[in-house]
Design a protein around this motif. Structure first.
Motif, short mmCIF file in Angstrom:
data_model
loop_
_atom_site.label_atom_id
_atom_site.label_comp_id
_atom_site.label_asym_id
_atom_site.label_seq_id
_atom_site.Cartn_x
_atom_site.Cartn_y
_atom_site.Cartn_z
N GLU A 16 0.82 -1.20 0.00
CA GLU A 16 0.00 0.00 0.00
C GLU A 16 0.86 1.25 0.00
OE1 GLU A 16 -0.44 -2.63 1.87
OE2 GLU A 16 -2.35 -3.39 1.11
N ARG A 17 1.93 1.22 0.79
CA ARG A 17 2.78 2.40 0.86
C ARG A 17 3.59 2.59 -0.41
NH1 ARG A 17 5.74 3.50 6.34
NH2 ARG A 17 5.71 5.54 5.34
N ALA A 18 4.03 1.48 -1.01
CA ALA A 18 4.73 1.58 -2.29
C ALA A 18 3.79 2.14 -3.36
CB ALA A 18 5.27 0.22 -2.70
N LEU A 19 2.56 1.65 -3.36
CA LEU A 19 1.57 2.13 -4.31
C LEU A 19 1.34 3.62 -4.13
CD1 LEU A 19 -0.63 1.65 -6.44
CD2 LEU A 19 -2.16 0.97 -4.58
N HIS A 20 1.18 4.06 -2.90
CA HIS A 20 0.95 5.48 -2.63
C HIS A 20 2.14 6.32 -3.06
CE1 HIS A 20 -0.33 9.12 -0.58
NE2 HIS A 20 0.86 9.18 -0.03
N ALA A 21 3.36 5.85 -2.74
CA ALA A 21 4.56 6.62 -3.08
C ALA A 21 4.74 6.74 -4.59
CB ALA A 21 5.80 5.97 -2.46
N LEU A 22 4.52 5.65 -5.30
CA LEU A 22 4.67 5.68 -6.76
C LEU A 22 3.60 6.54 -7.41
CD1 LEU A 22 5.56 1.93 -7.34
CD2 LEU A 22 7.06 3.88 -7.78
N ARG A 23 2.35 6.39 -6.94
CA ARG A 23 1.28 7.21 -7.49
C ARG A 23 1.56 8.69 -7.26
NH1 ARG A 23 -2.67 5.66 -4.45
NH2 ARG A 23 -3.63 4.04 -5.75
N THR A 24 1.99 9.03 -6.05
CA THR A 24 2.29 10.42 -5.73
C THR A 24 3.40 10.97 -6.61
OG1 THR A 24 1.60 10.13 -3.43
CG2 THR A 24 3.03 12.00 -3.90
N ALA A 25 4.44 10.17 -6.83
CA ALA A 25 5.56 10.61 -7.67
C ALA A 25 5.11 10.86 -9.10
CB ALA A 25 6.67 9.57 -7.64
N ILE A 26 4.23 10.00 -9.62
CA ILE A 26 3.73 10.19 -10.98
C ILE A 26 2.86 11.43 -11.07
CG2 ILE A 26 2.21 9.21 -12.76
CD1 ILE A 26 3.14 6.41 -11.77
N LEU A 27 1.92 11.57 -10.14
CA LEU A 27 0.98 12.69 -10.19
C LEU A 27 1.64 14.02 -9.88
CD1 LEU A 27 -2.18 11.06 -8.59
CD2 LEU A 27 -1.54 11.25 -11.00
N ALA A 28 2.79 13.98 -9.19
CA ALA A 28 3.53 15.21 -8.91
C ALA A 28 4.48 15.58 -10.05
CB ALA A 28 4.32 15.06 -7.61
N GLY A 29 4.54 14.73 -11.08
CA GLY A 29 5.39 15.01 -12.22
C GLY A 29 6.82 14.58 -12.05
N GLN A 30 7.13 13.82 -10.98
CA GLN A 30 8.49 13.33 -10.78
C GLN A 30 8.83 12.25 -11.80
OE1 GLN A 30 8.13 12.29 -6.66
NE2 GLN A 30 8.74 14.31 -5.94
N TYR A 31 7.81 11.51 -12.21
CA TYR A 31 7.91 10.64 -13.38
C TYR A 31 6.97 11.24 -14.42
CZ TYR A 31 10.25 7.12 -10.54
OH TYR A 31 11.13 6.46 -9.73
N ARG A 32 7.47 11.49 -15.60
CA ARG A 32 6.68 12.17 -16.61
C ARG A 32 6.18 11.20 -17.67
NH1 ARG A 32 6.80 17.42 -16.13
NH2 ARG A 32 6.17 17.77 -18.30
N PRO A 33 5.15 11.58 -18.43
CA PRO A 33 4.64 10.71 -19.48
C PRO A 33 5.76 10.20 -20.38
CG PRO A 33 3.17 12.55 -19.19
CD PRO A 33 4.36 12.83 -18.32
N GLY A 34 5.79 8.89 -20.60
CA GLY A 34 6.82 8.27 -21.41
C GLY A 34 7.95 7.68 -20.60
N ASP A 35 8.11 8.10 -19.33
CA ASP A 35 9.17 7.55 -18.48
C ASP A 35 8.87 6.09 -18.16
OD1 ASP A 35 10.41 9.97 -18.47
OD2 ASP A 35 9.95 10.46 -16.37
N HIS A 36 9.93 5.26 -18.19
CA HIS A 36 9.80 3.84 -17.86
C HIS A 36 10.02 3.61 -16.37
CE1 HIS A 36 10.39 3.67 -22.20
NE2 HIS A 36 9.87 2.46 -22.18
N LEU A 37 9.27 2.69 -15.80
CA LEU A 37 9.42 2.32 -14.41
C LEU A 37 9.85 0.85 -14.36
CD1 LEU A 37 6.30 4.00 -12.75
CD2 LEU A 37 8.58 4.92 -13.12
#
Length: 221
Positions: A16-37
């Motif tokens: 749950e915490r990993a999910l929250h952290a990753l979602r937050t990073a994406i929605l905050a623009g820390q990972y941008r469209p097209g970036d691979h995870l």
């Protein structure tokens, strides 16, 4: 450099915490469209197993934030101009239903007051992009909540991730205009008058402008 939101996970409720952290990073623009995870990199960064990371990534794929990419990897979803147009057409339909519900409700006067307070917060956020995004989304979510239709609210929230990713993926000159308080005020004015047709027309125009600004000229094709 690792995003700050990913730096300190403990062993409790890791998925749950990993999910929250990753979602937050994406929605905050820390990972941008097209970036691979990648699972290996993220597992090392988070200090958790690849299996836990894989589960979190699959959930984000179900939410529409990630899509399949080459070599079995996932990448942050980059919406095409057509998808952006369709996203905002759906928003217009949902929020049009919300507007109709607010106008027909006995609590319309109180709803208008709450919407005007949301306009004030949106105006105060001008100049701070992150705050403006939050205030803009909060206004539209409030509009849906004031309709009293819980299913409508749930559906709108399902679109929130793609909306955020879309806004984060374009330049400042294209994403700020639709979020101004001045662009939202006519919606509230029409609701206050009880003018459903007028409110719907303003709302559709607002969403069409946002789609055009965010998707660019190809959105018309």
């Amino acid at each position: 450099m690792a995003p700050e939101t990913l730096s300190s996970l403990d062993r409790s409720s890791l998925r749950e915490r990993a999910l929250h952290a990753l979602r937050t990073a994406i929605l905050a623009g820390q990972y941008r469209p097209g970036d691979h995870l990648g699972e290996v990199e993220l597992a090392g960064r988070l200090g958790i197993s690849r299996g836990t990371v894989r589960e979190a990534l699959r959930h984000l794929q179900q939410e529409g934030l990630l899509v399949p990419a080459a070599r079995g990897m996932l990448q942050v979803h980059r919406l095409s101009p057509t998808e952006v147009r369709e996203l905002y057409e759906v928003r217009a339909a949902l929020e049009g239903l919300a507007v109709a519900g607010v106008i027909a409700s006995a609590g319309r006067e109180q709803a208008v007051e709450e919407l005007r307070q949301a306009l004030i917060r949106l105006d105060r956020a001008a100049g701070d992009f992150a705050a403006q995004v939050e205030a803009d989304l909060a206004f539209h979510l409030l509009l849906c909540e004031l309709s009293g239709n819980s299913m409508l609210v749930r559906t709108w929230r399902h679109l929130e991730g793609p909306i955020r990713v879309t806004v984060m993926s374009v330049g400042d000159e294209r994403r700020r205009l639709p979020m101004s308080a001045a662009r939202h005020e006519p919606i509230v004015d029409a609701v206050e008058r009880g003018d459903e047709a007028g409110a719907l027309e303003v709302l559709r125009s607002h969403m069409a402008l946002a789609a055009a600004q965010l998707a660019g000229p190809d959105a018309q094709n």
